[in-house]
Design an enzyme around this catalytic site. Structure first.
Site, PDB file in Angstrom:
ATOM      1  N   CYS A  99     -46.290 -18.421   5.964  1.00 49.85           N
ATOM      2  CA  CYS A  99     -46.760 -17.870   4.665  1.00 49.85           C
ATOM      3  C   CYS A  99     -46.779 -19.094   3.798  1.00 49.85           C
ATOM      4  CB  CYS A  99     -45.808 -16.908   4.104  1.00 49.85           C
ATOM      5  SG  CYS A  99     -46.241 -16.537   2.202  1.00 49.85           S
ATOM      6  N   ASP A 110     -45.433 -15.739  10.178  1.00 48.62           N
ATOM      7  CA  ASP A 110     -46.081 -14.818  10.316  1.00 48.62           C
ATOM      8  C   ASP A 110     -46.649 -14.602  11.586  1.00 48.62           C
ATOM      9  OD1 ASP A 110     -46.142 -13.751   7.771  1.00 48.62           O
ATOM     10  OD2 ASP A 110     -47.478 -15.312   7.090  1.00 48.62           O
TER      11      ASP A 110
END
Length: 165
Positions: free
Chosen positions: A56, A63
């Site tokens: 992120c 992620d």
């Protein structure tokens, strides 16, 4: 490898190379291509990459996603080991999910100039929500341009089972 095959694969340096180093920063130069032996045939090549990770850009949190890449090749095709190393190079790359799939698609278009390509990221939930960006491209002035528009307008109307979460 026979002489002709060796000549056709001269741009492929990663396949079979035991000394390959993994890059931990985004690097599209890792991608390699080879000649499509059937450029007059329209056919699908699909990759499912269930261990994609990126970061992120705001929080730095990881992620995780399954990235689906489907394309109809033109003159060139992507070599799969280079694709694996390229996708791994996103590991410490900070970008939003939507950016990642668009970057992947654009890098593959630049590499191969495919007739058609689509990239779909199915990201695991974080904070109680999942994001599944989809992008596609059809070569301008061909039937694949209309195919891209149709597939985009009808995308996910009948979603398949999502099995990565």
């Amino acid at each position: 490898m026979a002489g002709r095959q060796r000549e056709e694969m001269q741009d492929v340096t990663l396949l079979g190379n035991q000394g390959v180093k993994y890059k931990f920063g985004y690097d599209p130069d890792i991608l390699e291509s080879f000649d499509n032996k059937h450029p007059d045939n329209d056919y699908w090549v699909k990759f499912n990459c269930p261990e994609f990770t990126s970061l992120c850009p705001i929080t730095g949190q990881p992620d995780f996603a399954t990235i689906y890449i489907s394309y109809i090749p033109g003159e060139k095709m992507v070599e799969s080991k280079s694709l694996k190393l390229y996708l791994f190079s996103f590991r410490n790359h900070g970008d939003f999910h939507e950016d990642c799939v668009n970057i992947i698609m654009k890098d593959l278009i630049k590499l191969m100039d495919p007739k058609y390509i689509e990239v779909w990221g199915k990201f695991t939930p974080r904070g109680g929500i999942s994001i599944d960006p989809y992008c596609n491209y059809g070569k301008a002035g061909t039937k694949f341009e209309q195919m891209a528009e149709h597939r985009l307008m009808n995308h996910d109307m009948y979603p398949e089972k999502v099995d990565n979460r």
